[in-house]
Each structure stands twice: as C-alpha cells, then as structure tokens.
Write an enzyme that holds these catalytic residues in place. Structure first.
Site, PDB file in Angstrom:
ATOM      1  CE  LYS A  14      -2.353  -0.871   3.714  1.00 18.30           C
ATOM      2  NZ  LYS A  14      -1.638  -2.088   4.118  1.00 18.30           N
ATOM      3  NE  ARG A 128       7.276  -3.479   6.142  1.00 17.30           N
ATOM      4  CZ  ARG A 128       5.983  -3.224   6.168  1.00 17.30           C
ATOM      5  NH1 ARG A 128       5.443  -2.434   5.264  1.00 17.30           N
ATOM      6  NH2 ARG A 128       5.207  -3.760   7.087  1.00 17.30           N
ATOM      7  NE  ARG A 134       8.327  -1.288  10.141  1.00 19.35           N
ATOM      8  CZ  ARG A 134       7.255  -1.046   9.422  1.00 19.35           C
ATOM      9  NH1 ARG A 134       7.361  -0.555   8.223  1.00 19.35           N
ATOM     10  NH2 ARG A 134       6.068  -1.305   9.900  1.00 19.35           N
ATOM     11  NE  ARG A 145       1.259  -5.140  11.600  1.00 23.10           N
ATOM     12  CZ  ARG A 145       2.243  -4.624  10.885  1.00 23.10           C
ATOM     13  NH1 ARG A 145       3.488  -5.048  11.049  1.00 23.10           N
ATOM     14  NH2 ARG A 145       2.004  -3.697   9.998  1.00 23.10           N
TER      15      ARG A 145
END
Length: 190
Positions: A14, A128, A134, A145
């Site tokens: 997104k 990622r 992260r 999630r």
C-alpha cells in the site's frame, strides 16, 4: 476534491502504491502508520501510546487515530484531495471518515483494495523487517496483524462495495505491474 482510500493487509504494498497514486493525482498520501512511526521516533506521547499497541500487533485505538486523521485532512495540502493509506480500518472509522469528509464538503470517490496471498504478505514483511530493522515485524506479530486485519478491516471493504466504491486490485507481481493495474482503474473512472 479527489478522495481515495487504499485498503489491503499489512505488507500488501500500500505505501509504495500510495506514493505513486498520490504523485499521479497531485494529492498527499496520508499514511496513519507513517504518522505513528514518526511520533514513535520523536518520542511523543501519542507515539508511545501507538508503539505499545503496534508492538503487540494491535491497531491503535480510534480515539487516537480519528483525531489524528481529522487534523491531517484539515491541513492545507489536503484541500484539493487526499489518498488515505491505513485508514479506515473498521466500519466505525469509515462512518467517522464519512462525517469528516462531509464537514470538508467532500465525499470518498474511490476505494482500492490490494489483495495478496497471506504467505506472500508474510514473506514481504519478513524481508522488509530485515531491511529496515523494524521490531514490529516479527513473524508471530505479522500473523497476528493479519488475523486482526481479516477480522476488523475486511468488513470495511464490504461497506464500500455496498456503495459501489470498491475496486479490487491483484497485488501479486512486480511493483510496476500492480501500479499499471491501479492506473487502469483510475483511467476508466476519470
């Protein structure tokens, strides 16, 4: 005013597509996730609250998120339109957004939902996480999630489909292939 919503599970691409769409339309891409991460990095109170929820793989509560989005939509750069990435996540937020846009004299024009296979999404998120270091992107948190996304956010797609605003985009393939699919929808609706 052009008002577009971009839906899809975490890791669907997104953010990448939002920046491309926003550039093409000349509107700001507004990402609640990025706003949260900025606040976390700056150590603000809202950032600390957001981090606690995000570290558990949960969404930040509406009381925090709605106020933040409302303030952002009222910013001067959004006067000509906007693209929302990561909001609304629930039907309740969609109702709040409807009221916000009405207050601005606008309405949602289009909702794009990027759909990607769950295993591919997890693989993307793991990549990622490795690249960006992260902490919120561990595999158990990712799976949680996705469960939360399916439970809370998929009804948002139905809400907008019932209003004939939803267009589903196949999110598999290269970034450019997905962009081409999205731009084809934009061209058809222009």
């Amino acid at each position: 005013m052009t008002a577009i919503i971009l839906l899809g599970p975490p890791g669907a691409g997104k953010g990448t597509q939002a920046s491309r769409i926003a550039e093409r339309l000349g509107v700001p891409a507004i990402s609640t996730g990025e706003i949260f991460r900025t606040n976390m990095a700056e150590g603000t109170e809202i950032g600390k609250q957001a981090k606690a929820f995000m570290d558990r793989g949960e969404f930040v509560p509406d009381s925090v998120t709605n106020a933040m989005v409302k303030a952002r939509l009222a910013a001067p750069d959004a006067a000509g339109g906007f693209l929302l990435d990561g909001y609304p996540r629930t039907v309740a937020q969609a109702h709040v957004l409807r009221d916000m846009t009405m207050d601005l004299g606008a309405a949602i024009d289009l909702v794009l939902e990027i759909q990607v296979d769950e295993d591919e999404v997890v693989a993307r998120m793991l990549k990622r996480a490795e690249e960006l270091h992260r902490a919120d992107d561990t595999e158990p948190v990712m799976r949680h999630r996705l469960e939360v996304y399916h439970r809370q956010t998929e009804p948002v797609a139905t809400y907008y489909a019932d209003q004939d605003l939803l267009h589903v985009v196949d999110g598999t393939g290269t970034v450019d292939e997905v962009t081409d699919r999205i731009f084809a929808i934009l061209d058809r609706l222009a």
